[in-house]
Design a protein around this motif. Structure first.
Motif, PDB file in Angstrom:
ATOM      1  N   TRP A   1       0.852  -1.194   0.000  1.00  0.00           N
ATOM      2  CA  TRP A   1       0.000   0.000   0.000  1.00  0.00           C
ATOM      3  C   TRP A   1       0.879   1.233   0.000  1.00  0.00           C
ATOM      4  N   HIS A   2       0.350   2.346  -0.545  1.00  0.00           N
ATOM      5  CA  HIS A   2       1.041   3.632  -0.558  1.00  0.00           C
ATOM      6  C   HIS A   2       0.228   4.652   0.232  1.00  0.00           C
ATOM      7  N   THR A   3       0.888   5.452   1.032  1.00  0.00           N
ATOM      8  CA  THR A   3       0.216   6.591   1.658  1.00  0.00           C
ATOM      9  C   THR A   3       1.251   7.671   1.938  1.00  0.00           C
ATOM     10  N   TYR A   4       0.861   8.925   1.728  1.00  0.00           N
ATOM     11  CA  TYR A   4       1.691  10.069   2.058  1.00  0.00           C
ATOM     12  C   TYR A   4       0.914  10.946   3.036  1.00  0.00           C
ATOM     13  N   GLN A   5       1.495  11.182   4.203  1.00  0.00           N
ATOM     14  CA  GLN A   5       0.841  11.983   5.233  1.00  0.00           C
ATOM     15  C   GLN A   5       1.814  13.042   5.728  1.00  0.00           C
ATOM     16  N   ALA A   6       1.314  14.270   5.849  1.00  0.00           N
ATOM     17  CA  ALA A   6       2.146  15.352   6.356  1.00  0.00           C
ATOM     18  C   ALA A   6       2.561  15.055   7.787  1.00  0.00           C
ATOM     19  N   MET A   7       3.835  15.315   8.056  1.00  0.00           N
ATOM     20  CA  MET A   7       4.375  15.109   9.392  1.00  0.00           C
ATOM     21  C   MET A   7       4.894  16.451   9.920  1.00  0.00           C
ATOM     22  N   PRO A   8       4.494  16.815  11.144  1.00  0.00           N
ATOM     23  CA  PRO A   8       3.727  16.011  12.111  1.00  0.00           C
ATOM     24  C   PRO A   8       2.233  16.259  12.082  1.00  0.00           C
ATOM     25  N   ASP A   9       1.760  17.048  11.119  1.00  0.00           N
ATOM     26  CA  ASP A   9       0.366  17.486  11.110  1.00  0.00           C
ATOM     27  C   ASP A   9      -0.635  16.338  11.160  1.00  0.00           C
ATOM     28  N   HIS A  10      -0.380  15.313  10.362  1.00  0.00           N
ATOM     29  CA  HIS A  10      -1.358  14.239  10.184  1.00  0.00           C
ATOM     30  C   HIS A  10      -0.900  12.940  10.844  1.00  0.00           C
ATOM     31  N   TRP A  11      -0.244  13.072  11.980  1.00  0.00           N
ATOM     32  CA  TRP A  11       0.245  11.906  12.694  1.00  0.00           C
ATOM     33  C   TRP A  11      -0.882  10.940  13.034  1.00  0.00           C
ATOM     34  N   ASP A  12      -1.991  11.439  13.515  1.00  0.00           N
ATOM     35  CA  ASP A  12      -3.099  10.556  13.898  1.00  0.00           C
ATOM     36  C   ASP A  12      -3.639   9.797  12.691  1.00  0.00           C
ATOM     37  N   ARG A  13      -3.720  10.489  11.548  1.00  0.00           N
ATOM     38  CA  ARG A  13      -4.207   9.826  10.336  1.00  0.00           C
ATOM     39  C   ARG A  13      -3.202   8.773   9.860  1.00  0.00           C
ATOM     40  N   TRP A  14      -1.921   9.096   9.994  1.00  0.00           N
ATOM     41  CA  TRP A  14      -0.858   8.156   9.625  1.00  0.00           C
ATOM     42  C   TRP A  14      -0.955   6.873  10.447  1.00  0.00           C
ATOM     43  N   THR A  15      -1.035   7.006  11.762  1.00  0.00           N
ATOM     44  CA  THR A  15      -1.063   5.813  12.608  1.00  0.00           C
ATOM     45  C   THR A  15      -2.349   5.024  12.401  1.00  0.00           C
ATOM     46  N   ALA A  16      -3.461   5.716  12.137  1.00  0.00           N
ATOM     47  CA  ALA A  16      -4.713   4.997  11.861  1.00  0.00           C
ATOM     48  C   ALA A  16      -4.590   4.170  10.585  1.00  0.00           C
TER      49      ALA A  16
ATOM     50  N   LEU B   1      10.870  11.227   9.242  1.00  0.00           N
ATOM     51  CA  LEU B   1      11.118   9.876   8.756  1.00  0.00           C
ATOM     52  C   LEU B   1      11.436   8.926   9.900  1.00  0.00           C
ATOM     53  N   GLN B   2      12.138   9.389  10.910  1.00  0.00           N
ATOM     54  CA  GLN B   2      12.388   8.520  12.057  1.00  0.00           C
ATOM     55  C   GLN B   2      11.077   8.135  12.726  1.00  0.00           C
ATOM     56  N   ALA B   3      10.201   9.114  12.916  1.00  0.00           N
ATOM     57  CA  ALA B   3       8.916   8.812  13.546  1.00  0.00           C
ATOM     58  C   ALA B   3       8.110   7.830  12.702  1.00  0.00           C
ATOM     59  N   GLN B   4       8.114   8.004  11.388  1.00  0.00           N
ATOM     60  CA  GLN B   4       7.341   7.123  10.521  1.00  0.00           C
ATOM     61  C   GLN B   4       7.922   5.708  10.509  1.00  0.00           C
ATOM     62  N   ILE B   5       9.232   5.598  10.340  1.00  0.00           N
ATOM     63  CA  ILE B   5       9.847   4.266  10.270  1.00  0.00           C
ATOM     64  C   ILE B   5       9.686   3.532  11.588  1.00  0.00           C
ATOM     65  N   GLU B   6       9.888   4.226  12.709  1.00  0.00           N
ATOM     66  CA  GLU B   6       9.734   3.547  13.990  1.00  0.00           C
ATOM     67  C   GLU B   6       8.286   3.162  14.251  1.00  0.00           C
ATOM     68  N   SER B   7       7.336   3.954  13.763  1.00  0.00           N
ATOM     69  CA  SER B   7       5.935   3.560  13.928  1.00  0.00           C
ATOM     70  C   SER B   7       5.629   2.291  13.151  1.00  0.00           C
ATOM     71  N   LEU B   8       6.331   2.067  12.036  1.00  0.00           N
ATOM     72  CA  LEU B   8       6.192   0.806  11.305  1.00  0.00           C
ATOM     73  C   LEU B   8       6.796  -0.347  12.098  1.00  0.00           C
ATOM     74  N   ARG B   9       7.943  -0.124  12.728  1.00  0.00           N
ATOM     75  CA  ARG B   9       8.577  -1.201  13.486  1.00  0.00           C
ATOM     76  C   ARG B   9       7.773  -1.587  14.732  1.00  0.00           C
TER      77      ARG B   9
END
Length: 887
Positions: A430-445, A537-545
């Motif tokens: 899947w692909h998704t692009y979310q503004a960071m940190p604005d859309h953190w909640d949408r990203w994690t959802a 990117l650190q926040a996004q990658i670690e949220s994946l891990r």
């Protein structure tokens, strides 16, 4: 025996826009051009030219080539090619990405001059025979056309009988290979021998037997064999010798690696071991040569950069690469995911071309161990999976046929984003692009839904074939970090872009922008975008891990491309800030911390829990005995012993809890950023693995005195301010300063009469009066949403009477950043800038109205205060005190 003559180098080029030239009578000035190359990249006058062009070069071949069979090989020519040798027509080929050849032996003149002419058509959009929108192009309509021969061209002298093609299928568990050689002219007196050599030339296996038909097959045992992995890219060479009547008539040397790839129980298995995909997307475009790098060594340098940043895979995007790139991936140990190109409108002829291109590329690259994943369609480009059942049926047919052609890879039908989906796939991506940190909640959802195998991953038309255990991979996401703008101003594409996102003129725009309130120079602002990119990117990658169900990711992208600035490197492969930091959290084993908030109040106690996300296919950290942690600058450090047996029998991908720690945030007068570093250390005290994170410590909130509140929409403002410590009173409409959640007629009258107000305008109906000429713009589309074209938030702390380090607002501010901005303010104190600082929208500032004035903001302070956000409390008090000081 085979002999090869390289035809790369300088050719003569002649454009033919009227399509009137003839091969024997080319008329007009010819221009020297390099091959491989695209005419658009080397001839500025033809940068936008689409149509017919002629290529000509002379060469000689040895006299001993007389009466020999010979072929002209062309790696890839975009798009339609016709060829003549010594005035003899050789044939034609269509398709810009696959290899082809012409038989030329009968037309060569050994020992004397030969002339080769190519007629190349790269059709314009309205071409009567080959409309451009229906042919496979990949991203040429995004980044610039690539017309002409863009891969090597060479002649090869051959015998009457040759080994046409070799396929090697490896079975590492059995230490065997299955080798198939195609010999179209097999005769009864032929023998084929095979010897297998190590990289050092040592003979480890061999066989020889008669050739009885056109497909010669054998199985070879390779004792003490070594497997190919990214860490140990061990390559064998198969040497094949074809003899007839005891005389050697052909030889072939084929490199291969012993490796398997499969998808089972939600995992990708490389050689039977779980693999966590840490990928980066490569457009494989180069500033000067487009598809052609400055030298083949540039690919090798790039691969080393990729591996140094911790990646184990490169996704070569919507174009089959030059096979020399894959050779280097094999040699240097970088996994490859290869996409097919797409057409803007993939009708029935386009589907046929897609199938033919796929077949040719699979055949060409079948022996590359680095290639483990292939995808056919990207994001539904060129097809309409939602409305056209024929497109869905053709895609299903093609992915199933592809598995037959190449069962040694994982196949993806359509690599999707919102609006399209999968039908039949080996990897559920899947692909998704979310503004960071604005859309953190949408990203994690989104990640939670992906990890839960959401229904939207699959076709809703009851024609998909989910198995339920496909590996989950987030195969596109990313954040911008601007490169050095001075290197871009003179580029031909500097004044191009999407939605006004244009690089040209950045310095002038910066000088005329409110960014000068925060940054001393455009260079300083650019570096700040790179810092924001690294933290995001650190926040996004670690949220994946943190989500073990997701077994990999592909970051967009390796290098900037024209006006797109989401690369880890710029277009010239120069590093950005993130490249020196990403390896710590982009690794097989990653230390994670739970409990460290983005922002913390002075005096608050923080409880930390440390974990390890582990994939021990690569070197594990069994030697670690302690975890050392420290807070900088020079706050505190400590360590604890790791639990006994912490590394024993932990399933790959599991989160292993390492231990806990606590600290208390000191009392400070101004916001201060802390860095927490955790290191796993061996018995000698050497760090074997480490990672770092930041938090913003904010000073204690001192809220006292009386505040008048006007909240006709009952958004809870009074409770929020009372919770901070204010004596909250109802605003009776008199001249006292007021904190209001709406601009309506009473507030407008108040300002007209000389009153003052703090207007928290973050609600949908916050403006009900046009007294201040304010327009609120929702951030619900590009570029204001910041999702794909990044946007950055700035704040000038001086008007608020606070201290804050220069930079764009990052993760600690994520709860307060606005979902709407203002069209303009005469005195902005904070706001949003998009892209290459192309547009600026305030979300905080001061306005005058009549004899009065107001502080206006769209920050989500009320919502964030309800969540006890320390940054919201600190900012709210600063704004209220600014209001009170000025009255």
């Amino acid at each position: 025996m085979r002999q090869r003559i390289d035809l790369d180098g300088t050719w003569q080029f002649l454009a033919d826009p009227e399509e009137v030239q003839e091969p024997g009578r080319l008329v007009g000035p010819e221009i020297p051009v390099p091959v491989p190359g695209a005419w658009q990249s080397v001839l500025p006058a033809y940068r936008d030219y689409q149509g017919v062009a002629w290529y000509r070069r002379a060469f000689t071949v040895p006299a001993e080539w007389s009466w020999q069979r010979a072929r002209l090989y062309l790696g890839a020519v975009d798009y339609a090619t016709e060829a003549w040798l010594n005035d003899v027509y050789l044939g034609e080929h269509s398709g810009g990405f696959g290899p082809f050849y012409f038989e030329v032996g009968a037309h060569l003149r050994p020992g004397t001059r030969n002339e080769l002419i190519l007629r190349v058509l790269d059709p314009p959009a309205q071409h009567p025979r080959v409309p451009r929108q229906h042919i496979l192009q990949g991203k040429q309509n995004w980044y610039g056309d690539v017309s002409g021969p863009w891969q090597p061209v060479y002649l090869e002298c051959l015998g009457a009988h040759i080994i046409e093609h070799v396929t090697i299928t490896t079975q590492p568990d059995r230490r065997t290979i299955e080798l198939t050689a195609e010999i179209p002219t097999a005769t009864a007196d032929m023998m084929l021998s095979v010897t297998i050599l190590t990289p050092h030339g040592r003979l480890v296996a061999g066989t020889a037997h008669e050739v009885t038909d056109a497909l010669w097959q054998t199985t070879l045992l390779i004792p003490n064999s070594r497997r190919w992995t990214p860490d140990t890219p061990y390559l064998y060479t198969a040497q094949l010798v074809l003899t007839q009547g005891g005389r050697t008539v052909d030889e072939q040397h084929v490199r291969f690696g012993l490796r398997t790839v499969s998808a089972e129980a939600g995992r990708i298995l490389l050689n039977g071991e779980p693999l966590y995909v840490r990928g980066v997307l490569d457009q494989d475009y180069w500033p000067a040569g487009r598809y052609v790098p400055p030298t083949p060594d540039a690919w090798a340098d790039q691969i080393r950069q990729v591996k140094a940043m911790g990646f184990n895979l490169v996704r070569i995007h919507v174009k089959p690469p030059d096979p020399r790139y894959l050779d280097l991936c094999d040699e240097l140990g970088l996994l490859a995911w290869v996409d097919l190109p797409y057409a803007q409108e993939l009708g029935a002829p386009g589907w046929a071309e897609l199938r033919d291109t796929l077949r040719a590329i699979v055949r060409r690259d079948v022996n590359h161990p680095a290639v483990i994943i292939r995808s056919i369609i990207n994001e539904g480009w060129g097809v309409d999976l939602a409305a056209r059942p024929d497109d869905r049926r053709r895609l299903l047919d093609l992915v199933r046929k592809a598995r037959e052609w190449d069962p040694a890879r994982l196949w993806i039908d359509n690599s999707p984003c919102a609006g399209n989906w999968h039908l039949d796939t080996d990897v559920l991506d899947w692909h998704t692009y979310q503004a960071m940190p604005d859309h953190w909640d949408r990203w994690t959802a989104t990640l939670d839904e992906l990890a839960g195998r959401a229904a939207w991953l699959w076709s809703p038309h009851e024609d998909s074939a989910p198995r339920g255990d496909e590996p989950l991979v987030l195969s596109e996401f990313g954040i911008w970090g601007l490169p050095d703008a001075s290197a871009i101003e003179d580029q031909w594409w500097a004044d191009t872009g999407w939605l006004g996102c244009v690089p040209a003129g950045l310095a002038d725009r910066f000088a005329d922008s409110p960014l000068t309130r925060v940054f001393a120079s455009p260079e300083q602002a650019i570096i700040a975008t790179q810092h924001a990119q690294a933290q995001a990117l650190q926040a996004q990658i670690e949220s994946l891990r943190w989500r073990p169900a997701i077994v990999g990711y592909v970051l967009t992208e390796l290098a900037d491309q024209n006006w797109e600035a989401n690369g880890l490197l710029d277009m010239w492969r120069q590093p950005k800030y993130v490249t020196d930091h990403i390896a710590a959290y982009n690794a097989a084993d990653v230390v994670l911390v739970d409990g460290l908030p983005p922002a913390v109040c002075s005096g608050e106690e923080v409880h930390l829990r440390f974990f390890l996300s582990r994939y021990p296919q690569e070197p594990a950290e069994e030697t670690a005995r302690t975890l050392h942690w420290q807070l900088d600058p020079k706050w505190r450090s400590s360590q604890f012993d790791l639990p006994p047996g912490w590394a024993d029998e932990a399933p790959p991908g599991d989160l292993i809890e390492l231990g806990e720690a606590r600290f208390k945030a000191r009392q400070i007068a101004h916001p201060r950023r802390l860095t927490l570093t955790a290191s796993l250390r061996d018995e000698a005290g050497h760090a074997v693995l480490s990672n770092s994170w930041t938090t913003l410590v904010v000073p204690p909130v001192i809220a006292q005195g009386q505040v008048r509140v006007y909240d006709p929409q009952e958004r809870g403002l009074a409770d929020r301010l009372a919770g901070l410590g204010y004596d909250v009173q109802y605003w009776p409409g008199l001249i006292w300063p007021v904190v209001a959640t709406v601009l309506d007629a009473p507030v407008a009258r108040h300002l007209e009469r000389g009153g003052a107000a703090l207007l928290l305008l973050d609600g949908p109906d916050a403006i009900q009066d046009d007294a201040l000429d304010l327009d609120i713009i929702p951030r619900d589309g590009p570029p204001l949403d910041g999702d794909w074209i990044s946007a950055w938030h700035w704040l000038d702390p001086a008007p608020l009477g606070v201290q804050l380090e220069a930079g764009f607002l990052d993760v600690p501010f994520r709860r307060v950043l606005p979902q709407a901005v203002l069209a303009e303010l005469s005195d902005p104190w904070g706001g949003l800038t998009t892209g290459w600082f192309n547009e600026h929208f305030p979300w905080l500032g001061q306005v005058r109205a009549g004899d009065g004035w107001a502080i206006v903001t769209t920050l989500r302070l009320i919502e964030a205060l309800a969540a006890a956000d320390p940054v919201a409390a600190w900012l709210t008090v600063a704004l209220v005190e600014r209001l009170r000081r000025s009255c």
